[in-house]
Design a protein around this motif. Structure first.
Motif, PDB file in Angstrom:
ATOM      1  N   GLU A 134      -5.282   5.824  13.560  1.00  0.00           N
ATOM      2  CA  GLU A 134      -4.141   5.475  14.413  1.00  0.00           C
ATOM      3  C   GLU A 134      -3.124   4.742  13.550  1.00  0.00           C
ATOM      4  N   ASN A 135      -1.870   5.112  13.748  1.00  0.00           N
ATOM      5  CA  ASN A 135      -0.806   4.489  12.952  1.00  0.00           C
ATOM      6  C   ASN A 135       0.558   4.926  13.471  1.00  0.00           C
ATOM      7  N   ASN A 136       1.598   4.522  12.742  1.00  0.00           N
ATOM      8  CA  ASN A 136       2.958   4.930  13.082  1.00  0.00           C
ATOM      9  C   ASN A 136       3.278   6.268  12.393  1.00  0.00           C
ATOM     10  N   THR A 137       4.378   6.901  12.781  1.00  0.00           N
ATOM     11  CA  THR A 137       4.716   8.202  12.170  1.00  0.00           C
ATOM     12  C   THR A 137       5.041   8.106  10.674  1.00  0.00           C
ATOM     13  N   PRO A 138       5.772   7.057  10.202  1.00  0.00           N
ATOM     14  CA  PRO A 138       6.045   7.002   8.772  1.00  0.00           C
ATOM     15  C   PRO A 138       4.778   6.943   7.891  1.00  0.00           C
ATOM     16  N   THR A 139       3.783   6.180   8.331  1.00  0.00           N
ATOM     17  CA  THR A 139       2.538   6.100   7.554  1.00  0.00           C
ATOM     18  C   THR A 139       1.790   7.432   7.608  1.00  0.00           C
ATOM     19  N   TYR A 140       1.741   8.006   8.800  1.00  0.00           N
ATOM     20  CA  TYR A 140       1.043   9.281   9.040  1.00  0.00           C
ATOM     21  C   TYR A 140       1.574  10.380   8.113  1.00  0.00           C
ATOM     22  N   PRO A 147       3.421  -6.258  13.804  1.00  0.00           N
ATOM     23  CA  PRO A 147       4.409  -6.435  12.736  1.00  0.00           C
ATOM     24  C   PRO A 147       3.754  -6.508  11.359  1.00  0.00           C
ATOM     25  N   GLU A 148       4.541  -6.260  10.359  1.00  0.00           N
ATOM     26  CA  GLU A 148       4.099  -6.435   8.971  1.00  0.00           C
ATOM     27  C   GLU A 148       4.501  -7.846   8.569  1.00  0.00           C
ATOM     28  N   ILE A 149       3.978  -8.295   7.450  1.00  0.00           N
ATOM     29  CA  ILE A 149       4.336  -9.636   6.997  1.00  0.00           C
ATOM     30  C   ILE A 149       4.413  -9.663   5.472  1.00  0.00           C
ATOM     31  N   ILE A 183     -12.882   6.791  15.137  1.00  0.00           N
ATOM     32  CA  ILE A 183     -11.486   6.535  14.794  1.00  0.00           C
ATOM     33  C   ILE A 183     -11.396   5.322  13.867  1.00  0.00           C
ATOM     34  N   ARG A 184     -10.804   5.536  12.713  1.00  0.00           N
ATOM     35  CA  ARG A 184     -10.663   4.424  11.755  1.00  0.00           C
ATOM     36  C   ARG A 184      -9.709   3.359  12.285  1.00  0.00           C
ATOM     37  N   MET A 185     -10.123   2.128  12.168  1.00  0.00           N
ATOM     38  CA  MET A 185      -9.276   1.003  12.567  1.00  0.00           C
ATOM     39  C   MET A 185      -9.168   0.049  11.373  1.00  0.00           C
ATOM     40  N   GLY A 200     -10.924   0.075   5.138  1.00  0.00           N
ATOM     41  CA  GLY A 200      -9.692  -0.235   4.406  1.00  0.00           C
ATOM     42  C   GLY A 200      -8.792   0.991   4.359  1.00  0.00           C
ATOM     43  N   PHE A 201      -7.493   0.775   4.272  1.00  0.00           N
ATOM     44  CA  PHE A 201      -6.538   1.881   4.266  1.00  0.00           C
ATOM     45  C   PHE A 201      -6.748   2.777   3.043  1.00  0.00           C
ATOM     46  N   SER A 202      -7.139   2.163   1.927  1.00  0.00           N
ATOM     47  CA  SER A 202      -7.298   2.916   0.682  1.00  0.00           C
ATOM     48  C   SER A 202      -8.421   3.959   0.769  1.00  0.00           C
ATOM     49  N   VAL A 256       0.829  -1.216   0.000  1.00  0.00           N
ATOM     50  CA  VAL A 256       0.000   0.000   0.000  1.00  0.00           C
ATOM     51  C   VAL A 256       0.859   1.261   0.000  1.00  0.00           C
ATOM     52  N   HIS A 257       2.114   1.122   0.410  1.00  0.00           N
ATOM     53  CA  HIS A 257       2.989   2.287   0.517  1.00  0.00           C
ATOM     54  C   HIS A 257       3.717   2.577  -0.797  1.00  0.00           C
ATOM     55  N   PRO A 258       4.190   3.827  -0.961  1.00  0.00           N
ATOM     56  CA  PRO A 258       4.884   4.192  -2.202  1.00  0.00           C
ATOM     57  C   PRO A 258       6.335   3.718  -2.230  1.00  0.00           C
ATOM     58  N   ALA A 283       2.707 -10.398  -1.408  1.00  0.00           N
ATOM     59  CA  ALA A 283       1.930  -9.316  -0.808  1.00  0.00           C
ATOM     60  C   ALA A 283       2.573  -8.922   0.507  1.00  0.00           C
ATOM     61  N   ARG A 284       2.886  -7.643   0.646  1.00  0.00           N
ATOM     62  CA  ARG A 284       3.428  -7.144   1.911  1.00  0.00           C
ATOM     63  C   ARG A 284       2.268  -6.433   2.594  1.00  0.00           C
ATOM     64  N   ILE A 285       1.838  -7.011   3.687  1.00  0.00           N
ATOM     65  CA  ILE A 285       0.657  -6.501   4.361  1.00  0.00           C
ATOM     66  C   ILE A 285       0.881  -6.448   5.877  1.00  0.00           C
ATOM     67  N   SER A 286      -0.074  -5.849   6.562  1.00  0.00           N
ATOM     68  CA  SER A 286       0.003  -5.836   8.025  1.00  0.00           C
ATOM     69  C   SER A 286      -0.581  -7.144   8.549  1.00  0.00           C
ATOM     70  N   VAL A 287      -0.125  -7.543   9.734  1.00  0.00           N
ATOM     71  CA  VAL A 287      -0.695  -8.742  10.363  1.00  0.00           C
ATOM     72  C   VAL A 287      -2.176  -8.474  10.715  1.00  0.00           C
ATOM     73  N   GLY A 337      -6.292  -2.485  -1.900  1.00  0.00           N
ATOM     74  CA  GLY A 337      -5.960  -2.496  -0.476  1.00  0.00           C
ATOM     75  C   GLY A 337      -5.454  -3.861  -0.050  1.00  0.00           C
ATOM     76  N   GLU A 338      -5.256  -4.015   1.255  1.00  0.00           N
ATOM     77  CA  GLU A 338      -4.617  -5.246   1.744  1.00  0.00           C
ATOM     78  C   GLU A 338      -5.544  -6.461   1.666  1.00  0.00           C
ATOM     79  N   LYS A 339      -6.827  -6.221   1.849  1.00  0.00           N
ATOM     80  CA  LYS A 339      -7.796  -7.337   1.762  1.00  0.00           C
ATOM     81  C   LYS A 339      -7.750  -7.895   0.325  1.00  0.00           C
ATOM     82  N   THR A 352       5.055   1.492  16.544  1.00  0.00           N
ATOM     83  CA  THR A 352       3.871   1.488  17.409  1.00  0.00           C
ATOM     84  C   THR A 352       2.747   2.259  16.720  1.00  0.00           C
ATOM     85  N   ARG A 353       1.536   1.925  17.069  1.00  0.00           N
ATOM     86  CA  ARG A 353       0.390   2.654  16.503  1.00  0.00           C
ATOM     87  C   ARG A 353      -0.146   3.629  17.547  1.00  0.00           C
ATOM     88  N   ASN A 354      -0.451   4.830  17.079  1.00  0.00           N
ATOM     89  CA  ASN A 354      -0.820   5.934  17.956  1.00  0.00           C
ATOM     90  C   ASN A 354      -1.998   6.700  17.360  1.00  0.00           C
TER      91      ASN A 354
HETATM   92  C1  GTR Z   1       0.418   0.677   8.080  1.00  0.00           C
HETATM   93  C2  GTR Z   1       0.852  -0.614   7.465  1.00  0.00           C
HETATM   94  C3  GTR Z   1       0.005  -0.963   6.280  1.00  0.00           C
HETATM   95  C4  GTR Z   1      -1.473  -0.847   6.581  1.00  0.00           C
HETATM   96  C5  GTR Z   1      -1.817   0.418   7.297  1.00  0.00           C
HETATM   97  C6  GTR Z   1      -3.283   0.447   7.782  1.00  0.00           C
HETATM   98  O1  GTR Z   1       1.162   0.903   9.241  1.00  0.00           O
HETATM   99  O2  GTR Z   1       2.168  -0.508   7.025  1.00  0.00           O
HETATM  100  O3  GTR Z   1       0.366  -2.240   5.866  1.00  0.00           O
HETATM  101  O4  GTR Z   1      -1.867  -1.923   7.335  1.00  0.00           O
HETATM  102  O5  GTR Z   1      -0.964   0.622   8.407  1.00  0.00           O
HETATM  103  O6  GTR Z   1      -3.530   1.062   8.795  1.00  0.00           O
HETATM  104  O7  GTR Z   1      -4.159  -0.130   7.132  1.00  0.00           O
END
Ligand code: GTR
Length: 334
Positions: free
Chosen positions: A218-224, A245-247, A178-180, A201-203, A41-43, A95-99, A79-81, A158-160
């Motif tokens: 909620e997410n990590n700083t790089p995604t944000y 973790p991602e997988i 809050i989107r989850m 979905g993230f998309s 999903v990331h660039p 596929a590189r996705i989140s757990v 998206g990941e689904k 971490t997700r915040n």
């Molecule tokens: C990110 C993760 C993505 C995706 C996204 C989300 O941290 O890298 O794979 O799961 O979160 O919130 O959907």
């Protein structure tokens, strides 16, 4: 030759190739050039994407160009689904996705989706690098219903919570949507934390934030920062409620057509990618914090984590028993 004889001949030759294919790992495919499609999903440049791109280069070199990876970043394949579904039918190899979403396919993985399951990121890294990490990858690869092969783990920090106001305690989340990620555990977690968890979905997230369908996420700083969410929700509160973790997974139908040698090579390179992504991740976190600071984001660090930890107890009451043994094992990892 009449038509029936021609068909018979065709069937016989398929059968012959089939038996050759399973003979000592010598398969017709092993000789053929193959481009493995990978998706994220990331660039380009994002640590997970870069790690897979580098893995592709190594694979190409090791096989003299016979095997290579073509990366489709930035949700080009959905998206990941959707990625999971495509990999399951063999339309996508990697596929590189989140757990997070994988937990809905492989129940055992949901233990990583429990709030506050890891003490900190280092603890998570030790778990995925050790026996438990190995065991769960194996689980993905062998459970009949997954139709996936688990290759390696990656880091997602971490997700915040981020929204338009600071979040320090559960009451601050009252009334906020809050989107989850799409997995019931997360909706239950956000509800327990005091907000209204919305599964999405993230998309769809950016526009949902823009139009006010949700008040934050909620997410990590790089995604944000990478997905410009900081331009809409300027308060980033370090709730650290999830460390997921991602997988990296591989399509099992395609995997079974690869020779054991190619399978071993891909596994080896994936294990290297797990460590390489970690270096890229640490650098990206640092860089993201600097960018966010420069963009005027407010970091809320005085979060009452104990209050959130206490609030999520109902999530453990609901799901904990199922994972009791694994939870204990995770806690025992020092
Ligand atoms: C990110 C993760 C993505 C995706 C996204 C989300 O941290 O890298 O794979 O799961 O979160 O919130 O959907």
């Amino acid at each position: 030759m009449n038509r029936r004889e021609v068909i018979k001949l065709g069937v016989a030759s398929i059968a012959a190739t089939g038996s050759l294919a399973s003979f000592g790992g010598f398969s017709a495919l092993a000789q053929t050039k193959m481009v493995l499609k990978a998706s994220d999903v990331h660039p380009l440049g994002y640590p997970t994407v870069e790690a897979v791109v580098r893995m592709g280069k190594k694979l190409e070199e090791a096989t003299n160009g016979r095997l290579s990876i073509q990366m489709f970043p930035a949700m080009q394949l959905g998206g990941e689904k959707e990625m999971i579904e495509q990999a399951q039918v063999g339309a996508l190899e990697l596929a590189r996705i989140s757990v997070g979403p994988v937990g809905t396919v492989v129940k055992e993985l949901n233990v990583f989706n429990m709030p506050f399951i890891f003490r900190d990121e280092n603890h998570m890294r030790k778990v995925i690098d050790g026996e438990i990490g190995k065991e769960l990858l194996e689980k993905i690869s062998t459970a009949p219903e997954t139709r996936l092969i688990g290759l390696c783990w990656m880091d997602a920090g971490t997700r915040n919570v981020y929204t338009k106001k600071p979040i320090r305690k559960p009451e601050d989340l009252t009334g906020l949507k809050i989107r989850m990620m799409g997995n019931p555990i997360f909706v239950d977690t956000m509800n327990a934390m005091g907000g209204n968890g919305i599964s999405m979905g993230f998309s769809e997230l950016y526009s949902a934030m823009q139009t006010g369908v949700v008040d934050g996420a909620e997410n990590n700083t790089p995604t944000y920062v990478t997905h410009n969410h900081h331009q809409i929700a300027k308060y980033f509160s370090f709730t650290e409620h999830l460390i997921i973790p991602e997988i990296l997974v591989f399509s099992r139908v395609v995997w079974e057509k690869l020779s054991p040698e190619d399978q071993a090579l891909i596994k080896k390179l994936a294990a290297e990618a797990q460590q390489e992504q970690r270096q890229l991740w640490d650098a990206m976190v640092k860089e993201s914090m600097e960018k966010l600071q420069a963009a005027g984001v407010t970091f809320v660090t005085d979060v009452d984590k104990e209050a959130f930890r206490a609030a999520i107890k109902p999530v453990y009451d609901k799901y904990g028993a199922e994972y009791a043994e694994m939870i204990q094992r995770i806690q025992a990892v020092q």
